[in-house]
Structures are given as C-alpha cells and as structure tokens.
Design a protein around this motif. Structure first.
Motif, PDB file in Angstrom:
ATOM      1  N   VAL A   3      25.769  39.719 115.506  1.00 52.88           N
ATOM      2  CA  VAL A   3      26.190  40.916 114.784  1.00 52.88           C
ATOM      3  C   VAL A   3      25.130  41.997 114.893  1.00 52.88           C
ATOM      4  O   VAL A   3      23.947  41.762 114.627  1.00 52.88           O
ATOM      5  CB  VAL A   3      26.440  40.587 113.296  1.00 52.88           C
ATOM      6  CG1 VAL A   3      26.855  41.855 112.533  1.00 52.88           C
ATOM      7  CG2 VAL A   3      27.507  39.511 113.153  1.00 52.88           C
ATOM      8  N   LEU A   4      25.567  43.202 115.257  1.00 51.22           N
ATOM      9  CA  LEU A   4      24.702  44.372 115.196  1.00 51.22           C
ATOM     10  C   LEU A   4      24.860  45.000 113.826  1.00 51.22           C
ATOM     11  O   LEU A   4      25.970  45.371 113.425  1.00 51.22           O
ATOM     12  CB  LEU A   4      25.078  45.384 116.283  1.00 51.22           C
ATOM     13  CG  LEU A   4      24.303  46.708 116.247  1.00 51.22           C
ATOM     14  CD1 LEU A   4      22.819  46.477 116.499  1.00 51.22           C
ATOM     15  CD2 LEU A   4      24.889  47.701 117.247  1.00 51.22           C
ATOM     16  N   LEU A   5      23.760  45.130 113.101  1.00 51.28           N
ATOM     17  CA  LEU A   5      23.758  45.746 111.776  1.00 51.28           C
ATOM     18  C   LEU A   5      22.949  47.024 111.844  1.00 51.28           C
ATOM     19  O   LEU A   5      21.715  46.989 111.958  1.00 51.28           O
ATOM     20  CB  LEU A   5      23.159  44.791 110.736  1.00 51.28           C
ATOM     21  CG  LEU A   5      22.927  45.362 109.331  1.00 51.28           C
ATOM     22  CD1 LEU A   5      24.245  45.786 108.682  1.00 51.28           C
ATOM     23  CD2 LEU A   5      22.184  44.354 108.458  1.00 51.28           C
ATOM     24  N   LEU A  16      21.863  42.781 103.034  1.00 56.12           N
ATOM     25  CA  LEU A  16      22.935  42.215 103.852  1.00 56.12           C
ATOM     26  C   LEU A  16      22.409  41.355 104.994  1.00 56.12           C
ATOM     27  O   LEU A  16      22.981  40.298 105.299  1.00 56.12           O
ATOM     28  CB  LEU A  16      23.816  43.347 104.385  1.00 56.12           C
ATOM     29  CG  LEU A  16      24.997  42.968 105.274  1.00 56.12           C
ATOM     30  CD1 LEU A  16      25.876  41.927 104.614  1.00 56.12           C
ATOM     31  CD2 LEU A  16      25.788  44.232 105.639  1.00 56.12           C
ATOM     32  N   ALA A  17      21.340  41.773 105.654  1.00 60.94           N
ATOM     33  CA  ALA A  17      20.844  41.045 106.826  1.00 60.94           C
ATOM     34  C   ALA A  17      20.567  39.575 106.530  1.00 60.94           C
ATOM     35  O   ALA A  17      21.064  38.686 107.236  1.00 60.94           O
ATOM     36  CB  ALA A  17      19.608  41.733 107.396  1.00 60.94           C
ATOM     37  N   PRO A  18      19.773  39.237 105.503  1.00 57.87           N
ATOM     38  CA  PRO A  18      19.524  37.813 105.239  1.00 57.87           C
ATOM     39  C   PRO A  18      20.774  37.049 104.829  1.00 57.87           C
ATOM     40  O   PRO A  18      20.892  35.847 105.095  1.00 57.87           O
ATOM     41  CB  PRO A  18      18.480  37.833 104.121  1.00 57.87           C
ATOM     42  CG  PRO A  18      18.485  39.201 103.568  1.00 57.87           C
ATOM     43  CD  PRO A  18      18.935  40.106 104.647  1.00 57.87           C
ATOM     44  N   HIS A  25      25.257  33.793 111.091  1.00 55.02           N
ATOM     45  CA  HIS A  25      25.303  34.821 112.123  1.00 55.02           C
ATOM     46  C   HIS A  25      23.905  35.109 112.672  1.00 55.02           C
ATOM     47  O   HIS A  25      22.898  34.906 111.992  1.00 55.02           O
ATOM     48  CB  HIS A  25      25.895  36.112 111.557  1.00 55.02           C
ATOM     49  CG  HIS A  25      27.286  35.953 111.024  1.00 55.02           C
ATOM     50  ND1 HIS A  25      28.368  35.687 111.827  1.00 55.02           N
ATOM     51  CD2 HIS A  25      27.770  36.022 109.744  1.00 55.02           C
ATOM     52  CE1 HIS A  25      29.457  35.598 111.087  1.00 55.02           C
ATOM     53  NE2 HIS A  25      29.122  35.798 109.821  1.00 55.02           N
ATOM     54  N   VAL A  26      23.856  35.595 113.897  1.00 56.47           N
ATOM     55  CA  VAL A  26      22.618  36.079 114.502  1.00 56.47           C
ATOM     56  C   VAL A  26      22.625  37.597 114.366  1.00 56.47           C
ATOM     57  O   VAL A  26      23.530  38.263 114.885  1.00 56.47           O
ATOM     58  CB  VAL A  26      22.523  35.670 115.983  1.00 56.47           C
ATOM     59  CG1 VAL A  26      21.259  36.243 116.613  1.00 56.47           C
ATOM     60  CG2 VAL A  26      22.553  34.149 116.120  1.00 56.47           C
ATOM     61  N   VAL A  27      21.634  38.131 113.678  1.00 51.87           N
ATOM     62  CA  VAL A  27      21.643  39.540 113.327  1.00 51.87           C
ATOM     63  C   VAL A  27      20.652  40.328 114.175  1.00 51.87           C
ATOM     64  O   VAL A  27      19.481  39.951 114.290  1.00 51.87           O
ATOM     65  CB  VAL A  27      21.309  39.739 111.833  1.00 51.87           C
ATOM     66  CG1 VAL A  27      21.259  41.228 111.478  1.00 51.87           C
ATOM     67  CG2 VAL A  27      22.338  39.021 110.965  1.00 51.87           C
ATOM     68  N   PRO A  34      11.313  51.412 110.612  1.00 47.49           N
ATOM     69  CA  PRO A  34      10.951  49.997 110.728  1.00 47.49           C
ATOM     70  C   PRO A  34      11.294  49.232 109.454  1.00 47.49           C
ATOM     71  O   PRO A  34      11.282  49.779 108.347  1.00 47.49           O
ATOM     72  CB  PRO A  34       9.433  50.031 110.952  1.00 47.49           C
ATOM     73  CG  PRO A  34       9.151  51.403 111.453  1.00 47.49           C
ATOM     74  CD  PRO A  34      10.141  52.299 110.783  1.00 47.49           C
ATOM     75  N   GLY A  35      11.604  47.956 109.624  1.00 51.93           N
ATOM     76  CA  GLY A  35      11.913  47.104 108.484  1.00 51.93           C
ATOM     77  C   GLY A  35      11.844  45.653 108.882  1.00 51.93           C
ATOM     78  O   GLY A  35      11.801  45.313 110.076  1.00 51.93           O
ATOM     79  N   ALA A  36      11.860  44.772 107.887  1.00 52.01           N
ATOM     80  CA  ALA A  36      11.712  43.341 108.142  1.00 52.01           C
ATOM     81  C   ALA A  36      12.804  42.792 109.040  1.00 52.01           C
ATOM     82  O   ALA A  36      12.574  41.850 109.810  1.00 52.01           O
ATOM     83  CB  ALA A  36      11.702  42.593 106.799  1.00 52.01           C
ATOM     84  N   ASP A  37      14.008  43.358 108.963  1.00 51.43           N
ATOM     85  CA  ASP A  37      15.145  42.843 109.736  1.00 51.43           C
ATOM     86  C   ASP A  37      15.544  43.770 110.873  1.00 51.43           C
ATOM     87  O   ASP A  37      16.598  43.590 111.481  1.00 51.43           O
ATOM     88  CB  ASP A  37      16.337  42.630 108.800  1.00 51.43           C
ATOM     89  CG  ASP A  37      16.028  41.635 107.698  1.00 51.43           C
ATOM     90  OD1 ASP A  37      15.818  40.460 108.010  1.00 51.43           O
ATOM     91  OD2 ASP A  37      15.979  42.052 106.519  1.00 51.43           O
ATOM     92  N   THR A  38      14.708  44.762 111.171  1.00 51.98           N
ATOM     93  CA  THR A  38      15.002  45.729 112.227  1.00 51.98           C
ATOM     94  C   THR A  38      14.258  45.361 113.499  1.00 51.98           C
ATOM     95  O   THR A  38      13.031  45.359 113.535  1.00 51.98           O
ATOM     96  CB  THR A  38      14.618  47.149 111.772  1.00 51.98           C
ATOM     97  OG1 THR A  38      15.403  47.492 110.631  1.00 51.98           O
ATOM     98  CG2 THR A  38      14.851  48.165 112.874  1.00 51.98           C
TER      99      THR A  38
END
Length: 327
Positions: A3-5, A16-18, A25-27, A34-38
C-alpha cells in the motif's frame, strides 16, 4: 497488499501507517516532510517521482491522505493547491490505473461541503432549505449544490471528481472519505479552551484520529465491492434533522435533555456546553455501507470523564504540529 500511503508524516498518516502494518500490509509512506513511516520523500505533484515509487515498491493499492490543507492557504499561492491537490491526485490515479489496481482511497474533507452561507450560520432556514439561518444545516452526502468557500475546498472537490472518473473509466473501486475534524486545537477562542471545544465538536463535527484511521482500514477492504462511494466520517451525532431549529436557538438545553449528566461533568472541568450549533454532520451512510461506527462519541466521552479516564484527544502544542495534523 503493498500500500502506498501519502501524507504518511501527517496526523492521520502517523496513526494509520502502523495500523496498516499490523493488519498485514506492506506500507510505503510518501510525504514532503520526513517521518517515522515515510520512505519516499517527495511530492505527488511530481509525476516522475510518483511513477518511480510505484515501480520501486510494487504498489498494489493507494490511500491518498496527503495534500495541501487549510492552514497552508496563508503561505502558499493558489497554484500550489492546484498542482498538489488536483494534478497530484491525477498522477496517483493514472499510476494506479496503469498498474491495474482494483481499489483507491481518497481522504477528502467535509470542509468542501461548507459554503460561505453555512460557515457564517446564515445558509439554512430549516432542514434542507436556505434562508436566514433559523436552523442548523444538516450535512449528509446528498447536500447540493456544493459551493466550497476557498481554494482548499475547490481543489479537494476537483480531486473527488477525478476519483469518480477513475472508477468510470478504469473500473477502480474508489472510496472518497470526507473526514470531519480530527486535528488537535490549541487556541482559546471566545473564552472556550481547546479541549472544551473539541469535546463539544464530538456532538456534530469531530472524530478521533484513531477512528479516522480505523475507517480507512475498513474502506480499503470494502472498496472493490463498493464501486464508487463518497462517505462522511464523523462521530455519530445524537441529533436528528428535527433538532436543527433548537440547535440554533438553545443547543445547551437540548444537550442537557439528551445527556442529563453533561452539565455537571462539564462544570467540574470549568467547561461550557455550546449555546449554538450551526451544522451537523451525519455519518449514517458510512455506518451503513462500511459497517463502521466510530468508537468514540459524546456518550463515551462523558462516561470516560465520569470514570476519570484520559480525554480521547489532547490540545496541540505548537503551530508546526497543527500543520502536520492537517495532512
């Protein structure tokens, strides 16, 4: 799914990412901040960048939660909104169509439904009528015509229409989620503090960010079977259409009748109930089609207050965080 978020560094994206990962899902998080899930740092307005992200990460579905937002209007030209919110959405849709995707989520906003008349509290004489502001506006997906009051709303509505075309032309299952308020507030306005205002808004226009994230998870699974749908996300309101006149004249009295414990619980915190409510968002359609109902509403808020539980939201600490939370 892979999934592209987009908007992965924003308020919704950070929650949402976690949750997507926990659901298996693989995010791939994409954001300009910048961010922890980016992991993909760049703009959706850059078509070549979007195409590289799709190719490099084998994207199978898109949750488009990023974009320019209302606080950005004071610092960016209108053309930036068109480039990011409209052209950027088109870049994602076309990449998804080329990849043969069967689902696409677009995080939109209830703000685009609020005309200048509704915003000023002068747009409704009664339920479904325009006039001298004698009744609160009842906002559901059938509200028409839509006349957004600023460039933010105009570009989000245009992006929604691109999503509709994606379904018609490519058969992609598209769900547009018009979210109510889930960002934190920071300022005291008219003597009412941020937490007090957020609590009041659970009655008619707010949901928690956790509920917003959960709704996206459900919509991701349901999108292929729904075809194309536009849904409002907000905490379930205790009001009905017949309450619209009373909400504009003495909302506090109506709330006290529905929730007899509310006045004392509010008084214990030094809070005040709203005297006037000018609009109510109805999430009935999303509850029916998604089978999703926000866990946190005004009743659960009051129960938590009575039991000494922490509030389900917190006031924002700074301007920068508020900008991110709108992403």
């Amino acid at each position: 799914m892979r999934v592209l978020l987009t908007g992965s560094s924003g308020r919704l994206g950070r929650v949402l990412a976690p949750r997507l990962v926990a659901a298996g899902h693989v995010v791939t998080g994409l954001d300009v901040v910048p961010g922890a899930d980016t992991v993909a740092l760049g703009s959706v307005a850059d078509r070549a960048f979007v195409d590289r992200v799709f190719a490099d990460h084998g994207i199978e579905a898109v949750i488009h939660a990023g974009g320019l937002h209302q606080p950005d209007m004071g610092r960016l030209p209108r053309s930036a909104f068109v480039e990011t919110n409209v052209a950027g959405t088109l870049n994602l849709i076309e990449a998804a169509a080329r990849a043969g995707h069967d689902r696409f989520l677009f995080t939109s906003t209830t703000s685009l439904m609020i005309s200048a008349a509704i915003h000023q509290g002068t747009g409704h004489r009664g339920a479904g009528h325009r006039g001298a502001g004698h009744a609160a506006a009842w906002i559901d997906e059938d509200l028409a015509p839509l006349v957004p009051r600023n460039i933010y709303g105009v570009t989000k509505l245009a992006a929604e229409q691109l999503c509709r075309l994606a379904h018609l032309e490519h058969g992609i299952g598209v769900v547009v989620l018009r979210t109510g308020r889930f960002f934190a507030e920071s300022a005291t306005i008219d003597g009412i503090g941020a937490e007090n205002r957020m609590a009041n808004e659970l009655l008619h226009r707010r949901l928690t960010v956790e509920d917003a994230a959960e709704a996206h998870l459900v919509a991701l699974e349901r999108a292929p079977s729904l075809g194309f749908e536009t849904l409002i996300l907000s905490a379930p309101t205790p009001f009905v259409r017949g309450d619209c006149a009373a909400l504009m004249t003495d909302a506090a009295a109506l709330i006290a009748r529905r929730f007899p414990d509310a006045p004392a619980l509010y008084a214990a915190r030094g809070w005040v109930l709203p005297r006037r409510i000018d609009r109510v968002y109805s999430a009935a359609r999303s509850e029916r089609l998604l089978g999703f109902r926000c866990r946190t509403d005004f009743r659960t808020l009051l129960d938590g207050m009575a039991g000494g539980a922490p509030l389900p939201f917190a006031a924002a600490e700074g301007v920068q965080d508020r900008l991110l939370e709108r992403c």
